[in-house]
Design a protein around this motif. Structure first.
Motif, PDB file in Angstrom:
ATOM      1  N   LYS A 176      41.751 -14.235 -23.781  1.00  0.00           N
ATOM      2  CA  LYS A 176      41.924 -15.428 -24.619  1.00  0.00           C
ATOM      3  C   LYS A 176      41.694 -16.710 -23.834  1.00  0.00           C
ATOM      4  O   LYS A 176      41.112 -17.675 -24.351  1.00  0.00           O
ATOM      5  N   TYR A 177      42.150 -16.756 -22.575  1.00  0.00           N
ATOM      6  CA  TYR A 177      42.066 -17.984 -21.773  1.00  0.00           C
ATOM      7  C   TYR A 177      41.047 -17.856 -20.638  1.00  0.00           C
ATOM      8  O   TYR A 177      41.237 -18.437 -19.578  1.00  0.00           O
ATOM      9  N   LEU A 178      39.981 -17.108 -20.856  1.00  0.00           N
ATOM     10  CA  LEU A 178      39.002 -16.877 -19.800  1.00  0.00           C
ATOM     11  C   LEU A 178      38.329 -18.172 -19.363  1.00  0.00           C
ATOM     12  O   LEU A 178      38.257 -18.488 -18.171  1.00  0.00           O
ATOM     13  N   PHE A 179      37.839 -18.969 -20.321  1.00  0.00           N
ATOM     14  CA  PHE A 179      37.108 -20.193 -19.980  1.00  0.00           C
ATOM     15  C   PHE A 179      38.040 -21.230 -19.341  1.00  0.00           C
ATOM     16  O   PHE A 179      37.644 -21.950 -18.416  1.00  0.00           O
ATOM     17  N   LEU A 180      39.278 -21.319 -19.813  1.00  0.00           N
ATOM     18  CA  LEU A 180      40.234 -22.235 -19.191  1.00  0.00           C
ATOM     19  C   LEU A 180      40.565 -21.791 -17.769  1.00  0.00           C
ATOM     20  O   LEU A 180      40.703 -22.621 -16.868  1.00  0.00           O
ATOM     21  N   PHE A 181      40.669 -20.501 -17.565  1.00  0.00           N
ATOM     22  CA  PHE A 181      40.952 -19.977 -16.228  1.00  0.00           C
ATOM     23  C   PHE A 181      39.795 -20.280 -15.275  1.00  0.00           C
ATOM     24  O   PHE A 181      40.005 -20.700 -14.130  1.00  0.00           O
ATOM     25  N   GLU A 182      38.551 -20.079 -15.744  1.00  0.00           N
ATOM     26  CA  GLU A 182      37.393 -20.386 -14.908  1.00  0.00           C
ATOM     27  C   GLU A 182      37.269 -21.892 -14.668  1.00  0.00           C
ATOM     28  O   GLU A 182      36.891 -22.320 -13.572  1.00  0.00           O
ATOM     29  N   ALA A 183      37.597 -22.706 -15.679  1.00  0.00           N
ATOM     30  CA  ALA A 183      37.551 -24.158 -15.494  1.00  0.00           C
ATOM     31  C   ALA A 183      38.571 -24.612 -14.461  1.00  0.00           C
ATOM     32  O   ALA A 183      38.285 -25.501 -13.641  1.00  0.00           O
ATOM     33  N   ALA A 184      39.746 -24.010 -14.465  1.00  0.00           N
ATOM     34  CA  ALA A 184      40.743 -24.349 -13.446  1.00  0.00           C
ATOM     35  C   ALA A 184      40.241 -23.981 -12.053  1.00  0.00           C
ATOM     36  O   ALA A 184      40.444 -24.736 -11.093  1.00  0.00           O
ATOM     37  N   GLY A 185      39.565 -22.844 -11.938  1.00  0.00           N
ATOM     38  CA  GLY A 185      39.007 -22.460 -10.642  1.00  0.00           C
ATOM     39  C   GLY A 185      37.923 -23.424 -10.177  1.00  0.00           C
ATOM     40  O   GLY A 185      37.862 -23.770  -8.988  1.00  0.00           O
ATOM     41  N   VAL A 186      37.077 -23.881 -11.093  1.00  0.00           N
ATOM     42  CA  VAL A 186      36.027 -24.845 -10.732  1.00  0.00           C
ATOM     43  C   VAL A 186      36.644 -26.174 -10.295  1.00  0.00           C
ATOM     44  O   VAL A 186      36.194 -26.806  -9.332  1.00  0.00           O
ATOM     45  N   ILE A 187      37.695 -26.615 -10.996  1.00  0.00           N
ATOM     46  CA  ILE A 187      38.358 -27.862 -10.620  1.00  0.00           C
ATOM     47  C   ILE A 187      38.970 -27.760  -9.220  1.00  0.00           C
ATOM     48  O   ILE A 187      38.856 -28.684  -8.402  1.00  0.00           O
ATOM     49  N   LEU A 188      39.600 -26.631  -8.924  1.00  0.00           N
ATOM     50  CA  LEU A 188      40.165 -26.434  -7.589  1.00  0.00           C
ATOM     51  C   LEU A 188      39.071 -26.407  -6.528  1.00  0.00           C
ATOM     52  O   LEU A 188      39.248 -26.942  -5.423  1.00  0.00           O
ATOM     53  N   LEU A 189      37.931 -25.790  -6.849  1.00  0.00           N
ATOM     54  CA  LEU A 189      36.824 -25.755  -5.896  1.00  0.00           C
ATOM     55  C   LEU A 189      36.279 -27.155  -5.635  1.00  0.00           C
ATOM     56  O   LEU A 189      36.022 -27.531  -4.481  1.00  0.00           O
ATOM     57  N   VAL A 190      36.123 -27.947  -6.695  1.00  0.00           N
ATOM     58  CA  VAL A 190      35.644 -29.325  -6.529  1.00  0.00           C
ATOM     59  C   VAL A 190      36.645 -30.149  -5.720  1.00  0.00           C
ATOM     60  O   VAL A 190      36.258 -30.949  -4.849  1.00  0.00           O
ATOM     61  N   ALA A 191      37.933 -29.950  -5.973  1.00  0.00           N
ATOM     62  CA  ALA A 191      38.950 -30.679  -5.209  1.00  0.00           C
ATOM     63  C   ALA A 191      38.906 -30.306  -3.737  1.00  0.00           C
ATOM     64  O   ALA A 191      39.045 -31.169  -2.857  1.00  0.00           O
TER      65      ALA A 191
END
Length: 205
Positions: free
Chosen positions: A145-160
């Motif tokens: 259900k939250y796959l895209f939100l989970f991947e978006a959180a990972g991308v945000i952490l990577l950018v940070a």
């Protein structure tokens, strides 16, 4: 019976470790006591059936946060005399913060006794499937259900992380950079020079 005994053992060790975190004079010992408290808290989570939280306590807090604290404390040059002087100087501020926290705890207890908040009636869509462990249920929700939100959180952490590296990276002008291509292209006759020094003349650098 065995569950009650294990609960009291884990709870007692957790509380004792937390007390020693505060009472230890050596910061390294404090971090080690903190790691022991995390392990015993993970044992309590296993007893209550929350295996995922227990795994997070061991992997994230013990394996990353506490070890990072330990390395930072060991690398710091701590002056204990200065720490004691700072403790006396900041004692009134510490008392004020402690009173504020105590007032919040008392307020929270009275609020809890007054009754819980009504957040709505659950519709049952987030219920754990029958016979599935907590870890499988959380994995199904995260990667379903939250796959895209989970991947978006990972991308945000990577950018940070990349941004922090870029902002803190500094090139030193006093250190010559290594050029691999120039080293590979260098010929042997350019690398060594045969010198015949005269007697008593020393070595020319």
């Amino acid at each position: 019976m065995i569950q009650a005994i294990a609960f009291y053992i884990f709870a007692t060790l957790t509380i004792a470790s937390a007390v020693f975190v505060i009472m230890a004079r050596n910061p390294v010992h404090s971090v080690l006591w903190l790691i022991l408290a995390f392990f015993n808290a993970a044992g309590l989570m296993v007893l209550t059936g929350a295996e995922f939280i227990a795994m997070l306590l061991v992997i994230v807090y013990v394996g990353a946060v506490a070890v990072l604290f330990l390395f930072v404390v060991m690398m710091l040059d701590i002056d204990f005399a200065e720490l004691r002087a700072g403790f006396i100087r900041n004692f009134p501020l510490g008392i004020l913060v402690a009173l504020v926290l105590l007032a919040e705890i008392i307020f929270g207890i009275f609020a809890k006794n007054a009754g819980a908040l009504k957040l709505g009636t659950p519709d049952g869509t987030a219920a754990t499937p029958a016979g599935a462990p907590n870890i499988e249920a959380i994995g199904a929700v995260l990667y379903g259900k939250y796959l895209f939100l989970f991947e978006a959180a990972g991308v945000i952490l990577l950018v940070a992380m990349i941004g922090a590296i870029v902002l803190t990276h500094r090139q030193r002008s006093d250190v010559r950079g290594q050029k691999i291509s120039k080293q590979i292209a260098r010929r042997p006759e350019e690398a060594t020079v045969n010198v015949k020094p005269e007697v008593g003349k020393g070595v020319q650098l």
